[in-house]
Design an enzyme around this catalytic site. Structure first.
Site, PDB file in Angstrom:
ATOM      1  N   GLY A  55     -27.424  49.637 -28.635  1.00  0.00           N
ATOM      2  CA  GLY A  55     -28.427  49.513 -27.581  1.00  0.00           C
ATOM      3  C   GLY A  55     -27.811  49.205 -26.237  1.00  0.00           C
ATOM      4  O   GLY A  55     -28.303  48.344 -25.498  1.00  0.00           O
ATOM      5  N   ARG A  57     -28.636  50.339 -21.499  1.00  0.00           N
ATOM      6  CA  ARG A  57     -29.227  49.561 -20.417  1.00  0.00           C
ATOM      7  C   ARG A  57     -29.382  48.105 -20.841  1.00  0.00           C
ATOM      8  O   ARG A  57     -29.086  47.740 -21.974  1.00  0.00           O
ATOM      9  CB  ARG A  57     -30.590  50.146 -20.031  1.00  0.00           C
ATOM     10  CG  ARG A  57     -31.565  50.220 -21.188  1.00  0.00           C
ATOM     11  CD  ARG A  57     -32.826  50.981 -20.816  1.00  0.00           C
ATOM     12  NE  ARG A  57     -33.742  51.076 -21.951  1.00  0.00           N
ATOM     13  CZ  ARG A  57     -34.894  51.727 -21.917  1.00  0.00           C
ATOM     14  NH1 ARG A  57     -35.263  52.350 -20.799  1.00  0.00           N
ATOM     15  NH2 ARG A  57     -35.671  51.775 -22.970  1.00  0.00           N
ATOM     16  N   VAL A  94     -30.507  53.321 -35.600  1.00  0.00           N
ATOM     17  CA  VAL A  94     -29.793  52.392 -36.483  1.00  0.00           C
ATOM     18  C   VAL A  94     -30.713  51.660 -37.451  1.00  0.00           C
ATOM     19  O   VAL A  94     -30.235  50.893 -38.293  1.00  0.00           O
ATOM     20  CB  VAL A  94     -28.952  51.378 -35.673  1.00  0.00           C
ATOM     21  CG1 VAL A  94     -27.825  52.090 -34.955  1.00  0.00           C
ATOM     22  CG2 VAL A  94     -29.821  50.598 -34.687  1.00  0.00           C
ATOM     23  N   ASN A 128     -26.880  44.464 -30.842  1.00  0.00           N
ATOM     24  CA  ASN A 128     -27.787  44.096 -29.756  1.00  0.00           C
ATOM     25  C   ASN A 128     -29.174  44.720 -29.900  1.00  0.00           C
ATOM     26  O   ASN A 128     -30.138  44.200 -29.350  1.00  0.00           O
ATOM     27  CB  ASN A 128     -27.160  44.530 -28.418  1.00  0.00           C
ATOM     28  CG  ASN A 128     -28.124  44.417 -27.268  1.00  0.00           C
ATOM     29  OD1 ASN A 128     -28.554  43.327 -26.903  1.00  0.00           O
ATOM     30  ND2 ASN A 128     -28.490  45.551 -26.678  1.00  0.00           N
ATOM     31  N   TYR A 187     -40.862  38.867 -34.909  1.00  0.00           N
ATOM     32  CA  TYR A 187     -39.630  38.829 -34.119  1.00  0.00           C
ATOM     33  C   TYR A 187     -38.822  37.571 -34.433  1.00  0.00           C
ATOM     34  O   TYR A 187     -37.612  37.640 -34.692  1.00  0.00           O
ATOM     35  CB  TYR A 187     -39.976  38.880 -32.633  1.00  0.00           C
ATOM     36  CG  TYR A 187     -38.784  38.901 -31.705  1.00  0.00           C
ATOM     37  CD1 TYR A 187     -38.023  40.055 -31.541  1.00  0.00           C
ATOM     38  CD2 TYR A 187     -38.421  37.771 -30.974  1.00  0.00           C
ATOM     39  CE1 TYR A 187     -36.934  40.088 -30.683  1.00  0.00           C
ATOM     40  CE2 TYR A 187     -37.336  37.787 -30.110  1.00  0.00           C
ATOM     41  CZ  TYR A 187     -36.599  38.950 -29.973  1.00  0.00           C
ATOM     42  OH  TYR A 187     -35.513  38.965 -29.124  1.00  0.00           O
ATOM     43  N   VAL A 188     -39.494  36.432 -34.463  1.00  0.00           N
ATOM     44  CA  VAL A 188     -38.794  35.175 -34.736  1.00  0.00           C
ATOM     45  C   VAL A 188     -38.301  35.129 -36.181  1.00  0.00           C
ATOM     46  O   VAL A 188     -37.201  34.634 -36.454  1.00  0.00           O
ATOM     47  CB  VAL A 188     -39.701  33.969 -34.418  1.00  0.00           C
ATOM     48  CG1 VAL A 188     -39.034  32.659 -34.836  1.00  0.00           C
ATOM     49  CG2 VAL A 188     -40.002  33.923 -32.926  1.00  0.00           C
ATOM     50  N   LYS A 199     -35.125  37.152 -36.265  1.00  0.00           N
ATOM     51  CA  LYS A 199     -34.008  36.491 -35.599  1.00  0.00           C
ATOM     52  C   LYS A 199     -33.532  35.257 -36.374  1.00  0.00           C
ATOM     53  O   LYS A 199     -32.333  34.957 -36.402  1.00  0.00           O
ATOM     54  CB  LYS A 199     -34.400  36.101 -34.167  1.00  0.00           C
ATOM     55  CG  LYS A 199     -34.644  37.284 -33.241  1.00  0.00           C
ATOM     56  CD  LYS A 199     -33.426  38.196 -33.107  1.00  0.00           C
ATOM     57  CE  LYS A 199     -33.596  39.229 -32.004  1.00  0.00           C
ATOM     58  NZ  LYS A 199     -32.455  40.173 -31.931  1.00  0.00           N
TER      59      LYS A 199
END
Length: 237
Positions: free
Chosen positions: A9, A12, A61, A87, A154-155, A158
Site C-alpha cells: 500500500g 500514497r 494482497v 501497511n 478494525y480494532v 489490529k
C-alpha cells in the site's frame, strides 16, 4: 548490494512516506499498489531519484495467491527481500450492529489476513538474509482491549495483528528476524481528526510515522523484537 524492502500500500499516504524514507537510506524498494497505478508510478520514480532500484508491483494482497505472487515478483526483480512492511489495511467507521458480513470480511482480510499471507510467503527469504525485518502497521490503543463500537472490526484486526506479531517475533528471533509494530494515532491523512482528544494538540505527520518504521529496520535495532511503538501524541492511552 542494497537491501530490498517491500512496503504494501505504498502508492500514497503512510506507505508512500515509508517507502521513500527507506529509499533515501539506500534500500532498493518495491512500491505495491492495487488500484492506484498512476500514484504508484509517481512514487516509484521519486524513490528512484535516491539512486536505488525501485519497482512497482500490483496485487490484491487479501487473496493468498496474489500475496504469494507479489513476494515472488519482488524477489525475482530485485534479487531478494530483507524488509517487509505490512501497511495495507482498510478502515471502516460504522456502528457494529450495522456492519455487514461483507464489510466485516473486508476489514479483517485487509488488516489481519493480508499481513499473515505476505509474511508467511516472505519468511524463507527473510530468514536467508540474516537481517530479516517485519514491521506491521497497527493502531494506537489496539492493545488496550477497550470497547470501540464504531470501529469494532478494525480494532479487532489490529489487536490480532499485535498478537500475531509478538508470537512471530518469539519464533523468528533465533533466525535473526525481528517483528515489530508501529501503531499510528491520528495522522495528517486520517479520515477523522479528533484534534481535541490528542494531548499534544496536533496530528502526526507521515514523516514521523515513517521514522518509527525506519527505527525498527535499522541494523542497530537488531535486538528489538515483539515491540509496539505508538506514534500518537498521547492519544488513546
Amino acid at each position: 548490494m542494497n537491501k530490498v524492502a517491500l512496503v504494501t500500500g505504498s502508492a500514497r499516504g503512510i506507505g508512500r512516506a515509508i517507502v521513500l524514507a527507506l529509499a533515501q537510506r539506500g534500500f532498493d524498494v518495491a512500491v505495491h499498489y492495487h488500484t492506484s497505478a498512476l500514484e504508484a508510478e509517481q512514487t516509484r520514480q521519486e524513490a528512484e531519484q535516491h539512486g536505488v532500484q525501485a519497482i512497482k508491483v500490483k496485487a490484491d494482497v487479501t487473496q493468498e495467491h496474489e500475496a504469494r505472487a507479489l513476494i515472488a515478483a519482488v524477489v525475482e526483480q530485485l534479487g531478494g527481500l530483507q524488509v517487509l512492511v505490512n501497511n495495507v489495511g482498510d478502515y471502516l467507521k460504522k456502528p457494529i450492529d450495522e456492519v455487514s458480513p461483507k464489510e466485516w470480511r473486508r476489514i479483517i482480510d485487509s488488516n489481519l489476513n493480508a499481513p499473515f499471507y505476505l509474511t508467511q510467503a516472505a519468511l524463507p527469504y527473510l530468514s536467508q538474509s540474516g537481517y530479516g525485518r517485519v514491521v506491521n502497521i497497527g493502531f494506537a490503543g489496539a492493545q488496550n482491549l477497550l470497547a470501540r463500537p464504531d470501529i469494532t472490526p478494525y480494532v479487532i484486526a489490529k489487536t490480532g495483528l499485535v498478537i500475531y506479531s509478538k508470537s512471530l517475533a518469539q519464533r523468528l528471533a533465533p533466525k535473526g528476524v525481528t517483528v515489530n509494530v508501529v501503531s499510528p494515532g491520528v495522522a495528517e491523512n486520517s479520515v477523522s481528526k479528533p484534534l481535541d482528544k490528542i494531548p499534544m494538540g496536533r496530528l502526526a505527520s507521515l514523516e514521523e510515522l515513517a521514522r518509527a518504521v525506519v527505527f525498527f529496520v535499522e541494523e542497530n535495532s537488531a535486538y528489538l523484537t515483539g515491540q509496539v511503538v505508538e506514534v500518537a501524541g498521547g492519544w488513546n492511552l
